[in-house]
Design a protein around this motif. Structure first.
Motif, short mmCIF file in Angstrom:
data_model
loop_
_atom_site.label_atom_id
_atom_site.label_comp_id
_atom_site.label_asym_id
_atom_site.label_seq_id
_atom_site.Cartn_x
_atom_site.Cartn_y
_atom_site.Cartn_z
N ILE A 166 0.89 -1.34 0.11
CA ILE A 166 -0.07 -0.11 0.06
C ILE A 166 0.66 1.40 0.02
O ILE A 166 2.10 1.14 0.35
CB ILE A 166 -0.91 0.11 1.23
CG1 ILE A 166 -0.19 -0.11 2.39
CG2 ILE A 166 -2.13 -1.16 1.13
CD1 ILE A 166 -1.32 0.01 3.73
N TRP A 168 1.33 5.75 0.68
CA TRP A 168 1.24 6.80 1.83
C TRP A 168 0.14 7.60 1.85
O TRP A 168 0.15 8.49 2.92
CB TRP A 168 2.66 7.36 1.97
CG TRP A 168 3.14 7.72 0.41
CD1 TRP A 168 4.02 7.15 -0.21
CD2 TRP A 168 2.56 8.88 -0.54
NE1 TRP A 168 4.32 7.74 -1.54
CE2 TRP A 168 3.36 9.08 -1.61
CE3 TRP A 168 1.77 9.74 -0.15
CZ2 TRP A 168 3.35 9.95 -2.63
CZ3 TRP A 168 1.63 10.76 -1.09
CH2 TRP A 168 2.33 10.80 -2.31
N LYS A 192 2.33 -4.91 3.59
CA LYS A 192 3.39 -4.02 3.64
C LYS A 192 2.99 -2.59 3.41
O LYS A 192 2.36 -2.21 2.50
CB LYS A 192 4.52 -4.32 2.76
CG LYS A 192 5.97 -3.32 3.20
CD LYS A 192 6.82 -3.47 2.03
CE LYS A 192 6.53 -2.28 0.88
NZ LYS A 192 6.67 -0.91 1.42
N GLU A 195 7.06 2.89 3.20
CA GLU A 195 8.01 3.38 3.83
C GLU A 195 8.05 4.68 4.64
O GLU A 195 8.47 5.03 5.62
CB GLU A 195 9.31 3.20 3.24
CG GLU A 195 9.59 3.58 2.04
CD GLU A 195 9.22 2.79 0.91
OE1 GLU A 195 8.22 2.11 0.99
OE2 GLU A 195 9.84 2.19 -0.07
N SER A 246 2.26 3.86 -7.77
CA SER A 246 2.66 4.44 -9.08
C SER A 246 2.37 3.18 -10.11
O SER A 246 2.60 2.12 -9.86
CB SER A 246 3.85 4.83 -8.99
OG SER A 246 4.88 3.93 -8.80
N THR A 249 5.71 1.38 -10.73
CA THR A 249 5.92 0.17 -9.60
C THR A 249 4.99 -0.88 -10.02
O THR A 249 5.42 -2.12 -9.96
CB THR A 249 5.78 0.67 -8.13
OG1 THR A 249 6.54 1.70 -8.11
CG2 THR A 249 5.97 -0.44 -7.27
N THR A 268 -3.45 1.78 -9.69
CA THR A 268 -2.15 2.78 -10.13
C THR A 268 -2.58 4.11 -10.35
O THR A 268 -3.45 4.72 -9.51
CB THR A 268 -1.34 2.15 -11.30
OG1 THR A 268 -2.07 1.99 -12.39
CG2 THR A 268 -0.75 0.76 -10.82
N LYS A 352 9.23 16.88 -6.24
CA LYS A 352 8.84 16.42 -7.33
C LYS A 352 7.67 17.64 -7.92
O LYS A 352 7.71 17.83 -9.23
CB LYS A 352 8.29 15.07 -7.24
CG LYS A 352 7.46 14.38 -8.42
CD LYS A 352 6.87 13.14 -8.32
CE LYS A 352 5.89 12.86 -9.42
NZ LYS A 352 4.95 11.67 -9.08
N GLU A 402 1.17 12.43 -14.18
CA GLU A 402 0.43 12.48 -12.62
C GLU A 402 1.55 13.15 -11.88
O GLU A 402 2.74 12.81 -11.82
CB GLU A 402 0.29 11.10 -12.10
CG GLU A 402 -0.44 11.15 -11.00
CD GLU A 402 -0.61 9.71 -10.11
OE1 GLU A 402 0.21 8.79 -10.23
OE2 GLU A 402 -1.76 9.53 -9.98
P1 NAD Z 1 5.41 3.38 -5.19
O1 NAD Z 1 4.51 2.99 -6.21
O2 NAD Z 1 6.88 3.51 -5.28
O3 NAD Z 1 5.19 3.04 -3.82
C1 NAD Z 1 3.90 2.29 -3.33
C2 NAD Z 1 4.30 1.17 -2.56
O4 NAD Z 1 4.94 0.22 -3.32
C3 NAD Z 1 4.96 1.37 -1.34
O5 NAD Z 1 4.63 0.44 -0.38
C4 NAD Z 1 6.45 0.92 -1.68
O6 NAD Z 1 7.17 0.43 -0.56
C5 NAD Z 1 6.12 -0.26 -2.77
N1 NAD Z 1 7.10 -0.51 -3.93
C6 NAD Z 1 7.97 0.46 -4.35
N2 NAD Z 1 8.80 0.04 -5.14
C7 NAD Z 1 8.77 -1.36 -5.27
C8 NAD Z 1 9.22 -2.55 -5.98
N3 NAD Z 1 10.05 -2.60 -6.68
N4 NAD Z 1 8.48 -3.76 -5.57
C9 NAD Z 1 7.33 -3.88 -4.68
N5 NAD Z 1 6.98 -3.10 -4.09
C10 NAD Z 1 7.38 -1.75 -4.06
O7 NAD Z 1 5.28 4.92 -4.97
P2 NAD Z 1 5.99 6.23 -4.47
O8 NAD Z 1 7.28 6.34 -4.82
O9 NAD Z 1 5.77 6.15 -3.06
O10 NAD Z 1 5.19 7.51 -5.22
C11 NAD Z 1 5.50 7.74 -6.41
C12 NAD Z 1 4.39 8.40 -7.20
O11 NAD Z 1 3.48 7.43 -7.35
C13 NAD Z 1 3.62 9.41 -6.58
O12 NAD Z 1 4.12 10.69 -7.14
C14 NAD Z 1 2.24 9.21 -7.34
O13 NAD Z 1 2.25 9.74 -8.76
C15 NAD Z 1 2.28 7.64 -7.39
N6 NAD Z 1 1.28 6.99 -6.24
C16 NAD Z 1 -0.01 6.89 -6.46
C17 NAD Z 1 -0.64 6.23 -5.49
C18 NAD Z 1 -2.24 5.83 -5.84
O14 NAD Z 1 -2.95 5.74 -4.86
N7 NAD Z 1 -2.37 5.45 -7.11
C19 NAD Z 1 -0.11 6.48 -4.11
C20 NAD Z 1 0.98 6.85 -3.90
C21 NAD Z 1 1.82 7.29 -4.76
#
Ligand code: NAD
Length: 502
Positions: A166, A168, A192, A195, A246, A249, A268, A352, A402
């Motif tokens: 999930i 943040w 999870k 962070e 994102s 990811t 996403t 960002k 985004e």
């Molecule tokens: P992220 O996608 O990197 O992180 C989201 C979750 O995925 C976190 O728990 C993170 O620890 C986990 N994660 C990250 N890399 C991973 C990997 N390789 N394998 C498995 N799990 C992994 O998002 P972010 O870096 O925290 O935020 C970046 C961008 O993502 C934001 O600017 C926004 O555009 C987008 N975002 C979208 C949402 C949404 O609700 N859709 C939420 C948060 C962020």
């Protein structure tokens, strides 16, 4: 008072509480194998709140074995579904009892206004568990009539061990959206947290135990995405992965999950359009479109970040939107009652958004308001002044990507057809909104927008009883509502021969 696994903290609003800092495995807090920790930073003043243990692949293994054992154990497997629902009702009541502490932690760690954390986020968390608790004994298969020689039926069975990852922006609510349906259907879970916001979910973990869930049914980890997240996504003994975050990811998760063909749900990114037709109630369109992008510091996946306004009312709309920003968007201490907008969650997100502001300026869009960091009295905190750009073109980065901040682009259109085509001209398809007083037009446009959700005359008006999710690169599958249960069961077909002889 501090111990190895709990520390007593005093939040900025004066609330003292005991913060767990371990990994929650088998209903107990434990240290991570490596001893590595993650520091959680208060985005309002940039100080460290606490450090929590960070899981690595070894810890994920432990959590997965606990979840597997619990899945096979009769204390969970054979628990009558009505009793399973009862545990979820108990959990919902405990969340309400602890609402002020949970909201305090959420505000401190994430930066969202306290009144929102208390009245919206935590309230929704309790409601989501109660809603899905009610479904626990209503997940039925079917009897399928194939004629007198066969009695055929389906069982809706839990998938097994579910990995959930999930973000943040809504730490507790995202957990509830995923845990609710998974538990209602009888799965066990390794979840999870992000962070950046590790604290509220650890406090919540205690309520899981207090509600009476057997050990191992819910395991809660903190940890970095590339380490703990990747270990979950690629784990051979995890049957399903549900992810919110994102799109980049999400793509990696999909690849990792393919190792054992995990069942997958992804929620996403988005660049959700909001269309305002000239016949709309202008005052309401301005208020909803402002709320749709500026709420939660713009950190909402369905944020209506691309506003398309019919040409004849464009100038008036922009003027009123700017006034609304001035009137409503009080930026500052999220614990103050009158604050509408707190800080962005982290320095990285703050930077960002500032980067996109520079991009908007250099690409030649018109800055109407904002366009800079907003510093509080101490010059600290990751605050962004609510930002509005007009005269954007469809190829600009700020129009296409985004941003996840209090940052909106407002553009104009001439015809309904153009509005629909431009709304759909994106790789995303999560939320969308249409403002018109013409009923026929509203439904006509709603059908043609490529998105998982359309709000007519509102924006970002999500509801735990209504399916949520995206099309195109905004995700796979649905959460919330009855539809959300589909992501957590398999249909097993049973064919009973009633007399057909060879
Ligand atoms: P992220 O996608 O990197 O992180 C989201 C979750 O995925 C976190 O728990 C993170 O620890 C986990 N994660 C990250 N890399 C991973 C990997 N390789 N394998 C498995 N799990 C992994 O998002 P972010 O870096 O925290 O935020 C970046 C961008 O993502 C934001 O600017 C926004 O555009 C987008 N975002 C979208 C949402 C949404 O609700 N859709 C939420 C948060 C962020």
């Amino acid at each position: 008072m501090t111990s190895d696994l709990f520390i007593v903290l005093k939040a900025p609003n004066g609330k003292e509480y005991k913060q767990p800092i371990g990994l929650f495995i088998n209903n107990e807090f434990v240290k991570s194998r490596s001893g590595e920790k993650i520091a959680s930073i208060n985005p309002t003043d940039e100080t460290e709140i606490a450090s929590v243990y960070a899981a690595s692949a070894d810890d994920v293994d432990l959590a997965v074995s606990a979840a597997r054992k619990a899945f096979k154990d009769s204390s969970w497997r054979d628990l009558p579904p009505t009793d399973r629902g009862g545990l979820m009702f108990k959990l919902a009541s405990l969340i309400e009892e602890h609402a002020e502490t949970l909201a305090t932690i959420e505000t401190w760690d994430n930066g969202k206004p306290y009144s929102v954390a208390l009245n919206e986020d935590v309230g929704e968390v309790a409601n989501t568990f109660r809603y899905y608790g009610g479904y626990a004994d209503k997940v039925h298969g079917q009897v399928i009539n194939t004629g007198p020689d066969k009695f055929a039926y389906t069982l809706r069975e839990p998938l097994g061990v579910c990995g959930q990852i999930i973000p943040w922006n809504y730490p507790l609510a995202m957990a509830a959206w995923k845990l609710g349906p998974a538990l209602a259907c009888g799965n066990t879970v390794v979840i999870k947290a992000a962070e950046q916001t590790p604290l509220s979910i650890l406090y919540f973990a205690q309520l899981i135990k207090e509600a009476g869930f057997p050990p191992g049914v819910v395991n809660i980890l903190n940890g970095h995405g590339k380490e703990a997240g990747a270990a979950i996504a690629s784990h051979l003994d995890i049957d399903k992965i549900a992810f919110t975050g994102s799109t980049a990811t999400g793509r990696q998760i999909m690849k990792m999950a393919s190792i054992n063909l995990k069942n997958i749900t992804l929620e996403t990114g988005g660049k959700s359009p909001l269309i305002v037709f000239a016949d709309a109630d202008l005052d309401q369109a301005v208020k909803w479109s402002h709320a749709g992008i500026m709420s939660n510091m713009g950190q909402i996946c369905t944020a209506t970040s691309r506003v398309l306004v019919e040409e004849s009312i464009y100038d008036e709309f922009v003027k009123l939107f700017k006034e609304q920003v001035k009137e409503v968007s009080k930026v500052g201490d999220p614990f103050s009652d009158d604050t509408f907008q707190g800080p962005q969650v982290t320095k990285a997100q703050f930077e960002k958004v500032l980067g996109y502001i520079e991009s908007g300026k250099s690409e030649g869009a018109t800055l109407v308001t904002g366009g800079e960091a907003h510093k509080d009295a101490n010059g600290k905190g990751f605050f962004i002044a609510p930002t509005v750009f007009t005269h954007v073109t469809d190829n600009m980065k700020i129009y296409r990507e985004e941003i996840f901040g209090p940052f909106v682009v407002i553009s104009s259109f001439k015809t309904e057809e153009e509005a629909i085509n431009r709304a759909n001209d994106t790789t995303y398809g999560l939320g969308s909104a249409v403002f018109t007083e013409n009923l026929t037009k509203a439904h006509r446009v709603a059908r043609r927008i490529e998105a998982g959700m359309v709000w007519v005359n509102s924006s970002n008006d999500s509801d735990f009883r209504i399916p949520f999710g995206g099309v195109k690169q905004s995700g796979i599958g649905r959460e919330l509502g009855e539809e959300g249960l589909r992501a957590y069961t398999n249909a097993k077909a049973v064919h009973v021969n009633m007399g057909s002889r060879l």
